[in-house]
Structures are given as C-alpha cells and as structure tokens.
Design a protein around this motif. Sequence first.
Motif, PDB file in Angstrom:
ATOM      1  N   UNK A 102       0.830  -1.202   0.000  1.00  0.00           N
ATOM      2  CA  UNK A 102       0.000   0.000   0.000  1.00  0.00           C
ATOM      3  C   UNK A 102       0.863   1.249   0.000  1.00  0.00           C
ATOM      4  N   UNK A 103       1.766   1.350   0.965  1.00  0.00           N
ATOM      5  CA  UNK A 103       2.789   2.382   0.946  1.00  0.00           C
ATOM      6  C   UNK A 103       2.327   3.818   1.099  1.00  0.00           C
ATOM      7  N   UNK A 104       1.084   4.059   1.544  1.00  0.00           N
ATOM      8  CA  UNK A 104       0.591   5.428   1.734  1.00  0.00           C
ATOM      9  C   UNK A 104       0.889   5.836   3.168  1.00  0.00           C
ATOM     10  N   UNK A 105       1.743   6.845   3.348  1.00  0.00           N
ATOM     11  CA  UNK A 105       2.293   7.138   4.667  1.00  0.00           C
ATOM     12  C   UNK A 105       1.828   8.458   5.261  1.00  0.00           C
ATOM     13  N   UNK A 106       1.045   9.232   4.536  1.00  0.00           N
ATOM     14  CA  UNK A 106       0.629  10.544   5.025  1.00  0.00           C
ATOM     15  C   UNK A 106      -0.630  10.439   5.869  1.00  0.00           C
ATOM     16  N   UNK A 132      -9.447   4.939   1.954  1.00  0.00           N
ATOM     17  CA  UNK A 132      -9.060   3.540   1.744  1.00  0.00           C
ATOM     18  C   UNK A 132      -7.585   3.323   2.066  1.00  0.00           C
ATOM     19  N   UNK A 133      -6.772   4.352   1.823  1.00  0.00           N
ATOM     20  CA  UNK A 133      -5.330   4.214   2.027  1.00  0.00           C
ATOM     21  C   UNK A 133      -4.892   4.586   3.438  1.00  0.00           C
ATOM     22  N   UNK A 134      -5.813   5.046   4.280  1.00  0.00           N
ATOM     23  CA  UNK A 134      -5.475   5.316   5.677  1.00  0.00           C
ATOM     24  C   UNK A 134      -5.355   6.768   6.054  1.00  0.00           C
ATOM     25  N   UNK A 172     -18.045   8.290   3.102  1.00  0.00           N
ATOM     26  CA  UNK A 172     -17.044   7.954   4.116  1.00  0.00           C
ATOM     27  C   UNK A 172     -17.470   6.737   4.921  1.00  0.00           C
ATOM     28  N   UNK A 173     -18.756   6.646   5.231  1.00  0.00           N
ATOM     29  CA  UNK A 173     -19.267   5.540   6.044  1.00  0.00           C
ATOM     30  C   UNK A 173     -19.027   4.194   5.378  1.00  0.00           C
ATOM     31  N   UNK A 174     -18.960   4.200   4.060  1.00  0.00           N
ATOM     32  CA  UNK A 174     -18.851   2.935   3.343  1.00  0.00           C
ATOM     33  C   UNK A 174     -17.410   2.484   3.128  1.00  0.00           C
ATOM     34  N   UNK A 175     -16.465   3.338   3.425  1.00  0.00           N
ATOM     35  CA  UNK A 175     -15.065   3.025   3.135  1.00  0.00           C
ATOM     36  C   UNK A 175     -14.308   2.815   4.437  1.00  0.00           C
ATOM     37  N   UNK A 176     -13.694   1.678   4.571  1.00  0.00           N
ATOM     38  CA  UNK A 176     -12.885   1.380   5.752  1.00  0.00           C
ATOM     39  C   UNK A 176     -11.442   1.737   5.441  1.00  0.00           C
TER      40      UNK A 176
END
Length: 750
Positions: A102-106, A132-134, A172-176
């Motif tokens: 995934x590599x998303x760090x921000x 999705x990426x955090x 937003x509610x649908x995306x973990x």
Amino acid sequence: MSEQSFSPSSPHSPPQDPPAPVVNANAAIVLGKRYLRKGPDGLPIEDATGLFWRVARAIAAIEATYDEKHDVEATARQFYELMTSYRFLPNSPTLMNAGTPLGQLAACFVLPVGDSMEEIFDAVKFAALIHKSGGGTGFSFSRLRAKHSRVGSTGGVASGPVSFMRIFNTATEQVKQGGTRRGANMGILRVDHPDIKEFITCKERESALDNFNISVGLTEKFMQAVDEGRDYDLIDPRDGTSAGTQNARELFDLLVRKAWESGDPGIVFLDRINRDNPTPAQGEIESTNPCGEQPLLPYEACNLGSINLALLYAPDSEDGLDWEELARVVRLSVRFLDNVIDASQYPLPVITEMVRKNRKIGLGIMGFADLLYRLEIPYDSPEALAMAGRIMGFVQTEARRASAELARERGPFPAYGQSVFAGKKEGPYRNATTTTIAPTGTLSIIAGCSSGIEPLFALSFSRNVMDGERLVETNPYFQAALERSGLAAPEVIAEVARKGSVAHMENIPESLRRVFVTAMDIDPLWHLRMQAAFQRHTDNAVSKTVNLPGTASLEDIAGIYRMAYELGCKGVTVYRDGCKSAQVLCTGEAGQEEAPKVATKVKTRPDVVYGFTQKVKTGLGELYLTVNEIDGKPFEVFATIGKSGRSVTAKAEAIGRLVSLALRSGVDVEDIVGQLKGIGGENPVFQKKGLLLSIPDAVSWVLENRYMQGQKIVDGNRSLTHPRCPDCGADLVFEEGCHICKSCGYTKCG
C-alpha cells in the motif's frame, strides 16, 4: 547549542542486533488491533520488533536515492532505536503502511471542492481513495453556491453546501480506511457564506454528519463586526458580490450556543492562517485536516510525527530537561519525516506533485503533561507556560536548522524560490513547514505517555481487559509520587480510580494535589493559554481541546473564542463535559431567552407500536416482559408479575416505567443493561438461562440477549454522559479535537 551534522556512526546508534522494544499492556492491544500486519486469517504475521524494523528500513532506504554510498543499514538502525525507545513516533499511516504494497504514509490531506457537479463528485471519489489508504481529509465548502441559487445549465436551484456534505459523509461511512480505520473529515465554511446559519446548525442531531468535524472559518472583518455589534456582508461565492447582510453578534451567539450544546462547530481564523502561509503564490489556505492542526493548500498532504518529552527528563540538569538529547532527536526526526515524503505512495498524481513541491512536515510533541509531573510544575501555572514556550521554541529552531542542513545536502523544496523565505538570510529550507502539534491518541498509548500537550484526563482509571476482568491503571509518575509520600495504599489508588482526580481528596497533601491536576481540574482559560504558548512557536497549528465543566455558560465559551483570537491561536475547539447527551430548552419570549437549561428530550409515543412478550422465571414468580420497538430498537418496556396490588407487582411496574423513560430519552440499551445486570434480590433462581438474581436482573437478561448480541457489559457505575467506545465499551474521552478510547486506542477521527 551548536549545529551538528547527521552521522550514521553516531554514538547513539543501536547495537548490531536491534533489541526487542518494551511493549506495555495497552500498547500490545493497540498494536495487535491496528498496526501489526495480518495474514489472510486476520492474525498478526509480525510482532512489534518486525513492525518497527519494517518501518525503519523502508524510510532509511530513501537515503540511497540521494547518496548511493550511504550506509542505509546504519540509518535504519538509528531510526529503529528512535522509535523503539519511544522518543519519537511517526503518524499512524507510516507505522501501518511503510514497507508494504500500500505504501501510503501521510496522515492528512486537503481536497478542493469546486462549484460544479463534476468537481464535487471528483472530490468524493478522491476522498474515498484517501480513506481507503489510511488518510483523513479536509474540505472547504465555501466555493459552493448557496442554497436556492440558480443553476445556469439546468434552470434549477442549488441545494447548497450542507446537502453535499451529507453525500461526503455517506461515502465515508462505506469506506474502511486501510482495513483498520474509519475515514475522518473536516468540513469548513467561511463565515461570510450565505448558508452559514445552516452550516452552524447542521450537526444538531447527534447522528448527523457523524464522520465530520466542522469548523467555521472566521475572518478579522467578522470579529471586528462582532465587537462593534454591527452587520457584515455575506458574499456570493460565484462572483464575490454581496448576497445580503447578517448581524455579526447574532451569528456569533448562534455559533457559541451550538458549541455549548455539542462541541460543534469549532472555529478557525483564516486570516491568521494565511499570514503564516509559506507559499502564498500557490493560493490561499481554505481548510485544515480533520483535527484542525494542519492547514493545507488543495491537494497537499502532511507527514506528522511526535517527540516524547517525558523521556527527556533529566533531574541533574539545571531545568530538568536534556536539551542536547532533544536536539539530537529533533534532527533525526526531521530527517525521518523528510524521507517519508519520498517513501510514500500518494493516492493521486496531483497530490504527489504538490507534496513534493512544498515538502511540508509537522514535527510535534507528546508527553508534555508527564514531563510537568516529573518537573513538579502545575499545568495551570506561569511556570508551565514558560516551559512550553521554551521547549517549543527550541524544537522549532532545531527543526529549521535540520531542514536547512537537508537543503544543503539535497536541495531546498522546489517552490522555495516563490516562498516567503526567498531572498532572506534564513534558509534555504528543505521543508516549507517543520512543526505541528498533532493529536497523538494511539501513538501516546504505544509510547506510554500523555497525549500531545493535553493534561491527563484521569490519574487512574479501570480498564476492561477480558471476560469482565478489570485492571486499574495509574499514571506512573503519580504512582511514584504516592510511594515517595507513603500514600500508595490500595484503598487510596481505588479512590483515585473512582474519582479520576485528587483535586478534592483531603487525604492527599496539597503539594501533590497542586501538581497532579487533570483536564477538568484546570480552568478553561489555562487550557487556552497553553495552546497559545505552543502556537507562538509552531509553523502550522496546535491540536488542543479546551475542556469545560458541564456547568459552563454561554458566556464562558464566548470569552474563550474572543481570547483565542486575541492570543493568536489559529483555531479552537471547546468541549463541555456531557454536552453530547443533552438537549437545550429555552424559555421566555423571543429575544428574551433565559440561560439554557440542560434537559432530556423524551420521544413521543406513536399510536401504534409492535413488539414481543417474553416469559421469564424469577424467584418471585413468572415475569412477563413486553418490549415494544421502533425501527428494530427497544422503545418501551412493560413488566408484569403476579396480581395487581402486590408490592412486587408495583416494583415491576416501576422498573418498566423507568426503563421506558430511559429508552424514550435516548439512553442506549447497553447502558440500561449495565445498570440493571447483577442487582441482587432475596430470591435468586437457577434455570437454563443461568442464575437470575432479581426482577431487574431478569429485565437486563432479556434486553441483553435480544439487542446486545454478545457485546460486553460496561461498568454499571460509570457516567452515562460520555459516549462509549464501539470496540471495547469503555468511555470515550474528548481531547485533541476528537473522541478517543484510552483503553484500546479507538479514535473517532481515524
């Protein structure tokens, strides 16, 4: 202190074989649930050593892109030691995703929302990819045309910013987030937007826009109009023309009232934020990240990290702090965060471009309250404010020195020539900003320290660990102080755990009571003064909650807002204890309102409701419990046992009426079960359902089995005014602009 260059062979480098980090009980829970990589079966495939080594190597690998001869392994060991000593931790996405596909760090992003259907839904799509990426997202909805404005392409009318916020909220509610975190958003609307009243009141219902923090963007013109009690212009965002006027003081009073009721909305001072904008040639800053501490341009992201001050206590130094070690940690942390910018895989190419153009980082602190405890300095004192200013001034100076050193080594941030630093003696810098005081809810649990610059919420508290077992946890510095005073008896600790504070415990010496203050012991103005003390030495902004008692007035909040403006804060969030559970009733004629009174709003019973009746054998006879429902949730309860006229029948009826009142007043069924479960009686009875102790115990059994589906029962003695953690059932604490759980690390803001 003289500037020192980065050296991989520093004497602070860890030994050849990195030791396993010490992980406290709370940290083990948080790491296992949210940070450790997991296999297809959902079980961890790494331990804490593996996590920190994964992160350290991924971030250190960037060194080779600037110098192929660099000893990457040595730098990785330095980064590993930095994190596993808990002197510094990066933001959660870096811990979760560094060294993974995934590599998303921000941690945070700001997305623009333009005034067209295409731009609006592009922002919805981009936000979903970020969640999705955090990451968390901030939006300004100020460019959207007002409600009922004409839409030229269709001849219809616009629905306004708030209606589109609901679409963002639903998405937003649908995306973990990254499989571990729920998305968090900040929504901002300028105070001169024609729909500002609707925005201020858009979260009146507690379930409305529950994936949003909201803040009103205040201007200096507005604040001046408030002071003078005059009208100010509302501005049509389509063409900048006047869209009418609004009395500034009336709107300010509405803003204050809504914050008194629920804590929403907060406020940000847009003019002040933009005076500190390091790259004004790229446009104005219109929004912040979800907790408000990171103002960003559209499509910018920021990588955050925090230094643990509690571990830099040095009793033999003149003022109790190891300044040399703090300087070393700052320099290494800045290098770490600059590497994160290059290591991160951003969700959109335009974000990658903006981030690498300005290279903003946000180095902050945590463990400040713990440090004050160790220094024996009360949080609400001039000495604490002086220490705050000195520490953050030092951190900012050293961070800029480190950024300047990186600029000499790697080059300044690409937009440096068009920045406010161009042509000045200072710099050039590698990073457009270097300091931010960010929330550290879960990070501080991992590090075992107090959150950010917040005071402790409680000195001691009990935590559910498993199968109803409870563990009392006490702040270690308070525990040590009690032991030195000969007061660490179990009954004293138990009393502190019940109360959370020692402010009114006369068996504790005044000297300890004065030092070991907690959030609710501190006058709100001291909270604000502390925020301002840190803001004066912070490039970006400060995450801080001004806590108020439930008895706080509207005038108290109005005073805080005015003082925040006068002290130079970039925004402020207030939270009145218990406000989420209350509705406001006003009396008197229009324009002659009395002070608001807290009261519970009882739902009206419909003419027709449906439910079920369950027979339960008790020691006093057969109990018939009828539960009527609305939308699948319990609405009222009727308890009948024996013939009318008997004492037990009256008691059953009373229980039913009170439970019904609680349900119709919005009390959760889990709270009711927690209050009734386990109440003893004179005739307990064994049956296939287990041991039922009494009529109230039987009522709790029916409600628990029907509605709680195996959830844990929370402590029946806890306050019903605090929202509960959805993961473990403990009380949520509101600090750093967000609800967080001190037991398991859950945070409402991701």
